[in-house]
Design a protein around this motif. Structure first.
Motif, PDB file in Angstrom:
ATOM      1  N   ASP A 304     -14.379 -23.310  -8.336  1.00 31.26           N
ATOM      2  CA  ASP A 304     -14.163 -22.135  -9.633  1.00 31.26           C
ATOM      3  C   ASP A 304     -13.109 -22.746 -10.054  1.00 31.26           C
ATOM      4  OD1 ASP A 304     -14.636 -20.124 -11.498  1.00 31.26           O
ATOM      5  OD2 ASP A 304     -14.132 -18.258 -10.047  1.00 31.26           O
ATOM      6  N   LYS A 305     -12.687 -22.066 -11.778  1.00 28.45           N
ATOM      7  CA  LYS A 305     -11.624 -21.995 -12.147  1.00 28.45           C
ATOM      8  C   LYS A 305     -10.867 -20.672 -12.455  1.00 28.45           C
ATOM      9  CE  LYS A 305      -9.969 -23.388 -17.109  1.00 28.45           C
ATOM     10  NZ  LYS A 305     -10.787 -24.057 -18.525  1.00 28.45           N
ATOM     11  N   PHE A 306      -9.495 -21.256 -12.603  1.00 30.04           N
ATOM     12  CA  PHE A 306      -8.841 -20.208 -12.580  1.00 30.04           C
ATOM     13  C   PHE A 306      -7.212 -19.995 -13.755  1.00 30.04           C
ATOM     14  CE2 PHE A 306      -5.011 -17.273 -11.617  1.00 30.04           C
ATOM     15  CZ  PHE A 306      -6.128 -15.966 -11.916  1.00 30.04           C
ATOM     16  N   GLY A 307      -7.513 -19.961 -14.851  1.00 36.60           N
ATOM     17  CA  GLY A 307      -6.455 -20.310 -15.643  1.00 36.60           C
ATOM     18  C   GLY A 307      -6.334 -22.282 -16.558  1.00 36.60           C
ATOM     19  N   ASP A 309      -5.873 -23.522 -13.685  1.00 36.16           N
ATOM     20  CA  ASP A 309      -6.578 -24.553 -11.986  1.00 36.16           C
ATOM     21  C   ASP A 309      -7.988 -24.566 -11.758  1.00 36.16           C
ATOM     22  OD1 ASP A 309      -3.585 -25.390 -11.561  1.00 36.16           O
ATOM     23  OD2 ASP A 309      -3.251 -22.890 -10.797  1.00 36.16           O
ATOM     24  N   LEU A 310      -7.941 -25.667 -10.982  1.00 38.89           N
ATOM     25  CA  LEU A 310      -9.397 -25.816 -10.018  1.00 38.89           C
ATOM     26  C   LEU A 310      -8.918 -25.214  -8.641  1.00 38.89           C
ATOM     27  CD1 LEU A 310     -12.097 -27.047 -10.169  1.00 38.89           C
ATOM     28  CD2 LEU A 310     -11.328 -29.060  -9.831  1.00 38.89           C
ATOM     29  N   LEU A 311     -10.208 -24.317  -8.252  1.00 41.89           N
ATOM     30  CA  LEU A 311      -9.816 -23.956  -7.149  1.00 41.89           C
ATOM     31  C   LEU A 311     -10.977 -24.863  -6.380  1.00 41.89           C
ATOM     32  CD1 LEU A 311      -8.948 -20.378  -7.499  1.00 41.89           C
ATOM     33  CD2 LEU A 311      -7.616 -22.276  -7.319  1.00 41.89           C
ATOM     34  N   MET A 369      -5.378 -27.534  -7.546  1.00 47.48           N
ATOM     35  CA  MET A 369      -5.163 -28.599  -8.296  1.00 47.48           C
ATOM     36  C   MET A 369      -5.084 -28.237  -9.907  1.00 47.48           C
ATOM     37  SD  MET A 369      -8.258 -31.158  -7.950  1.00 47.48           S
ATOM     38  CE  MET A 369      -8.002 -30.840  -5.861  1.00 47.48           C
ATOM     39  N   PRO A 370      -4.646 -28.489 -10.450  1.00 46.03           N
ATOM     40  CA  PRO A 370      -4.679 -28.897 -12.297  1.00 46.03           C
ATOM     41  C   PRO A 370      -6.077 -29.055 -12.908  1.00 46.03           C
ATOM     42  CG  PRO A 370      -2.791 -29.981 -11.451  1.00 46.03           C
ATOM     43  CD  PRO A 370      -3.547 -29.605 -10.602  1.00 46.03           C
ATOM     44  N   PHE A 371      -6.492 -27.878 -13.209  1.00 45.28           N
ATOM     45  CA  PHE A 371      -7.961 -28.923 -14.638  1.00 45.28           C
ATOM     46  C   PHE A 371      -7.937 -29.463 -14.932  1.00 45.28           C
ATOM     47  CE2 PHE A 371     -12.071 -27.790 -16.999  1.00 45.28           C
ATOM     48  CZ  PHE A 371     -12.456 -27.618 -15.949  1.00 45.28           C
ATOM     49  N   GLU A 372      -8.536 -30.920 -14.609  1.00 47.21           N
ATOM     50  CA  GLU A 372      -8.523 -31.769 -15.637  1.00 47.21           C
ATOM     51  C   GLU A 372      -9.842 -32.574 -16.623  1.00 47.21           C
ATOM     52  OE1 GLU A 372      -4.064 -33.909 -14.340  1.00 47.21           O
ATOM     53  OE2 GLU A 372      -6.009 -34.414 -13.411  1.00 47.21           O
TER      54      GLU A 372
END
Length: 377
Positions: A304-307, A309-311, A369-372
């Protein structure tokens, strides 16, 4: 007598080496390095000032003036360090303007003190009639402060480049270590033996289509695992495809005992993740949760994505394990330490890897981790 003399020389050499090591460690601290270079620089200024004064017929009292002026410069330049820390992240033009302004003000103030020292000590209390004379020779003092500023920024940038170089070297080292460790995960002899044994069994029972499909999946998985650089990033879509290949191969062994569930948010499929970041975790889950239970178990992958960030979460419903301070205690357990090293090398401190007990049973590993994506990476 000679023996004693030789022993004394060895002791002196050893003492010098110990002193050198201590001094090196002392200078490794950035704050200690600054004070050493700062003081050494102003001492050098005083020395050059003194040597140049020998060319003129000056009284001995001038040495006191040199010392006081150098000490004043030492004091006046200290605040520049803290000012430049504040403006370090400004735009280059703003940094340049800040350096020029602060160097000019500091240099003029320093020159006023120098002139007062000279008039008070060497000229017996002389004072000029006009205030403008207090800044006489101010351009020279401003240039000295500007030189100090340039050296400060030059040193800071050099240290920053050295740190980045060390980070790159560390990342390369971790990459090679990770690659070797991943070869152990990906080419685990037991995994290959069990897979090939399962394929052989399928052939013996005339299930050639299934055997052929398993050979194809094994070939694709091995090609993916060997081709991907462990320090490179791939799309989550391709990473999950490789994970499915691995789990499909394992399902040949465990059949209905291994159940798999994927829950992936659609906007996360193109996110970039380290290659083979989930497979070692899945291997641990199979080894310690599925294989040890007669009824098998389920491996669940949630994304999932939160803000910003990638979860990622990989969980099992096995018997669980001892967990203390986020560390998993399993005999001969692999995967987590390697994953942490790779995440640290790729994201610095902008990541987290947390191990916790799953409910109602089992273990879950959460990675942030950072969502990229390819667009903003």
């Amino acid at each position: 007598m000679r023996a004693c003399s030789g022993s004394s020389i060895i002791n002196h050499i050893f003492s010098l080496l110990v002193l050198f090591v201590k001094w090196t460690k002392f200078l490794e601290e950035k704050n200690n390095l600054f004070w050493f270079v700062h003081s050494a620089g102003w001492f050098g200024f005083a020395l050059v000032y003194y040597l140049s004064s020998l060319l003129h017929d000056l009284r001995d009292i001038f040495v006191v003036i040199i010392f006081l002026n150098a000490y004043a410069g030492w004091l006046f330049s200290i605040p520049l360090r803290y000012i430049y820390r504040k403006v370090w992240n400004y735009k280059p033009i703003n940094i340049a303007l800040s350096v020029l302004f602060t160097s000019a003000i500091t240099g003029l103030l320093w020159q006023i003190v120098q002139n007062i020292n000279y008039w008070e000590i060497y000229k017996h209390g002389f004072r000029p009639e006009q205030l403008i004379y207090y800044t006489k020779n101010g351009l020279f003092s401003v240039s000295i402060m500007l030189s100090w500023s340039v050296l400060y920024f030059g040193t800071k940038y050099y240290q920053m480049l050295q740190r980045e170089r060390q980070n790159v070297l560390h990342a390369n080292t971790v990459a090679h270590q990770a690659q070797l460790k991943m070869l152990r995960y990906q080419l685990n002899p037991h995994f290959l033996f069990n897979t090939l044994n399962a394929i052989s069994t399928l052939i013996l029972v005339k299930e050639n289509d299934t055997a052929n499909a398993m050979v194809t999946k094994l070939s694709e998985f091995l090609r993916y695992s060997l081709d991907k650089d462990p320090m490179k990033k791939v799309t989550l879509e391709s990473e999950l495809q490789a994970l499915r290949l691995y789990l499909d191969i394992e399902k040949v062994r465990f059949e209905e005992r291994l159940q798999v569930a994927f829950h992936v948010a659609k906007d996360c499929e193109q996110a970039l993740v380290p290659s083979m970041i989930l497979q070692p975790l899945a291997e641990n889950a199979i080894k310690y949760a599925i294989a040890v239970q007669e009824q098998g178990g389920t491996i669940t992958v949630n994304v999932d994505k939160f803000g910003n960030d990638l979860l990622l979460e990989l969980a099992d419903n096995g018997p669980g394990a001892e967990i203390k301070n986020g560390n998993l205690f399993r005999e001969n357990g692999v995967g987590l330490a390697n994953s942490r090293e790779r995440l640290q090398a790729l994201y610095g401190n902008d990541y987290s890897l947390v191990v916790a007990n799953n409910k109602p049973s089992g273990v879950k590993v959460n990675i942030r981790m950072p969502f990229e994506t390819k667009v903003n990476s």
